[in-house]
Design a protein around this motif. Structure first.
Motif, PDB file in Angstrom:
ATOM      1  N   PRO A   1      -4.064   7.653  -0.972  1.00 21.69           N
ATOM      2  CA  PRO A   1      -5.214   6.749  -1.117  1.00 21.69           C
ATOM      3  C   PRO A   1      -5.422   6.362  -2.575  1.00 21.69           C
ATOM      4  O   PRO A   1      -5.446   7.211  -3.454  1.00 21.69           O
ATOM      5  CB  PRO A   1      -6.396   7.566  -0.585  1.00 21.69           C
ATOM      6  CG  PRO A   1      -5.907   8.937  -0.316  1.00 21.69           C
ATOM      7  CD  PRO A   1      -4.431   8.971  -0.471  1.00 21.69           C
ATOM      8  N   SER A   2      -5.566   5.074  -2.823  1.00 24.20           N
ATOM      9  CA  SER A   2      -5.710   4.586  -4.191  1.00 24.20           C
ATOM     10  C   SER A   2      -6.984   5.094  -4.859  1.00 24.20           C
ATOM     11  O   SER A   2      -7.056   5.175  -6.079  1.00 24.20           O
ATOM     12  CB  SER A   2      -5.688   3.059  -4.222  1.00 24.20           C
ATOM     13  OG  SER A   2      -6.806   2.529  -3.521  1.00 24.20           O
ATOM     14  N   GLY A   3      -7.995   5.437  -4.073  1.00 33.18           N
ATOM     15  CA  GLY A   3      -9.243   5.944  -4.619  1.00 33.18           C
ATOM     16  C   GLY A   3      -9.306   7.450  -4.700  1.00 33.18           C
ATOM     17  O   GLY A   3     -10.345   8.013  -5.033  1.00 33.18           O
ATOM     18  N   SER A   4      -8.199   8.139  -4.388  1.00 37.72           N
ATOM     19  CA  SER A   4      -8.139   9.612  -4.389  1.00 37.72           C
ATOM     20  C   SER A   4      -9.280  10.218  -3.584  1.00 37.72           C
ATOM     21  O   SER A   4      -9.837  11.252  -3.936  1.00 37.72           O
ATOM     22  CB  SER A   4      -8.145  10.159  -5.819  1.00 37.72           C
ATOM     23  OG  SER A   4      -6.998   9.729  -6.513  1.00 37.72           O
TER      24      SER A   4
ATOM     25  N   ARG B   1      -1.819  15.161  -6.751  1.00 37.46           N
ATOM     26  CA  ARG B   1      -2.367  13.799  -6.723  1.00 37.46           C
ATOM     27  C   ARG B   1      -2.818  13.425  -8.117  1.00 37.46           C
ATOM     28  O   ARG B   1      -3.215  14.270  -8.902  1.00 37.46           O
ATOM     29  CB  ARG B   1      -3.545  13.736  -5.744  1.00 37.46           C
ATOM     30  CG  ARG B   1      -3.084  13.835  -4.289  1.00 37.46           C
ATOM     31  CD  ARG B   1      -4.213  14.124  -3.351  1.00 37.46           C
ATOM     32  NE  ARG B   1      -4.925  12.926  -2.948  1.00 37.46           N
ATOM     33  CZ  ARG B   1      -5.854  12.926  -2.004  1.00 37.46           C
ATOM     34  NH1 ARG B   1      -6.157  14.027  -1.350  1.00 37.46           N
ATOM     35  NH2 ARG B   1      -6.487  11.826  -1.688  1.00 37.46           N
TER      36      ARG B   1
ATOM     37  N   GLY C   1      -6.337   1.370   2.429  1.00 38.00           N
ATOM     38  CA  GLY C   1      -5.532   2.110   1.471  1.00 38.00           C
ATOM     39  C   GLY C   1      -6.317   2.836   0.397  1.00 38.00           C
ATOM     40  O   GLY C   1      -5.746   3.569  -0.405  1.00 38.00           O
ATOM     41  N   GLU C   2      -7.629   2.652   0.385  1.00 42.57           N
ATOM     42  CA  GLU C   2      -8.449   3.246  -0.665  1.00 42.57           C
ATOM     43  C   GLU C   2      -8.781   4.717  -0.395  1.00 42.57           C
ATOM     44  O   GLU C   2      -8.989   5.492  -1.330  1.00 42.57           O
ATOM     45  CB  GLU C   2      -9.737   2.431  -0.808  1.00 42.57           C
ATOM     46  CG  GLU C   2     -10.493   2.690  -2.062  1.00 42.57           C
ATOM     47  CD  GLU C   2     -11.625   1.697  -2.276  1.00 42.57           C
ATOM     48  OE1 GLU C   2     -11.987   1.499  -3.440  1.00 42.57           O
ATOM     49  OE2 GLU C   2     -12.149   1.126  -1.295  1.00 42.57           O
TER      50      GLU C   2
ATOM     51  N   LEU D   1       0.841  -1.204   0.000  1.00 44.16           N
ATOM     52  CA  LEU D   1       0.000   0.000   0.000  1.00 44.16           C
ATOM     53  C   LEU D   1       0.872   1.249   0.000  1.00 44.16           C
ATOM     54  O   LEU D   1       1.894   1.303   0.691  1.00 44.16           O
ATOM     55  CB  LEU D   1      -0.918   0.028   1.226  1.00 44.16           C
ATOM     56  CG  LEU D   1      -2.009  -1.030   1.285  1.00 44.16           C
ATOM     57  CD1 LEU D   1      -2.795  -0.898   2.593  1.00 44.16           C
ATOM     58  CD2 LEU D   1      -2.944  -0.903   0.101  1.00 44.16           C
ATOM     59  N   GLY D   2       0.449   2.237  -0.758  1.00 47.87           N
ATOM     60  CA  GLY D   2       1.153   3.511  -0.794  1.00 47.87           C
ATOM     61  C   GLY D   2       0.547   4.495   0.189  1.00 47.87           C
ATOM     62  O   GLY D   2      -0.533   4.276   0.738  1.00 47.87           O
TER      63      GLY D   2
END
Length: 176
Positions: free
Chosen positions: A27-30, A87, A52-53, A23-24
């Motif tokens: 957030p993967s879902g911005s 982002r 992580g979303e 996971l970064g």
């Protein structure tokens, strides 16, 4: 009581699942959700968000206060430090309030709420503390004033009796 032995046991089960691997920080879902600390209304659960979303900020009432705006300002600095300054993709901020919120009990303490919102006590009516639908509209407007143009902002109310959300303010881009 949930003690530290229970917490470390639960954490070991979580770690064994490995869902955190790779996971970064972004957030993967911005998505950033601003919600309440009420344990019945964990935004990750009620919105079925995966680890992580989304970034989730929780405070009393899920309100957009000056402290919330300062937190968002700090997070924008983290984004700039970890990326080329922006982002990726569309960025969405969702305000999530709920029915039967404990903040309504604080209406009897106007000085406390005035400090929380950093406004004079006479201005509290404009914060719609006792009405979650009106409060979402207020907070979306406050949030839009503190965010850069181009991001999306929406407002939701979760019904603690039905488990469903109502979209009070559909996602809309912040204008310049």
């Amino acid at each position: 009581m949930i003690d530290t032995d229970e917490l470390t046991g639960r954490n070991a089960e979580f770690a064994d699942g490995g869902s955190f691997v790779g996971l970064g920080l972004m957030p993967s879902g911005s998505l950033t959700v601003i919600g309440c600390v009420d344990p019945r209304v964990d935004p990750s659960d009620v919105l079925a968000l995966r680890l992580g979303e989304a970034a989730v900020i929780r405070n009393v009432g899920g309100r957009v206060t000056p402290a919330t705006l300062r937190t968002l300002g700090m997070l924008s600095k983290v984004v700039r430090a970890r990326t080329d300054g922006s982002r990726r993709g569309d960025v969405h901020y969702a305000v999530l309030h709920h029915t039967d919120c404990g903040i309504t009990d604080l209406a009897a303490f106007p000085d406390l709420l005035a400090d929380y919102f950093e406004v004079p006590a006479g201005d509290l009516d404009a914060r719609a503390v006792t009405d979650p639908v009106a409060a979402v509209r207020v907070d979306v407007d406050v949030l839009k004033q503190g965010l850069p143009a181009g991001v999306f902002v929406s407002g939701l109310v979760y019904d603690v009796a039905t488990g469903l959300i109502d979209v009070v303010v559909p996602p809309a881009r912040v204008e310049a």
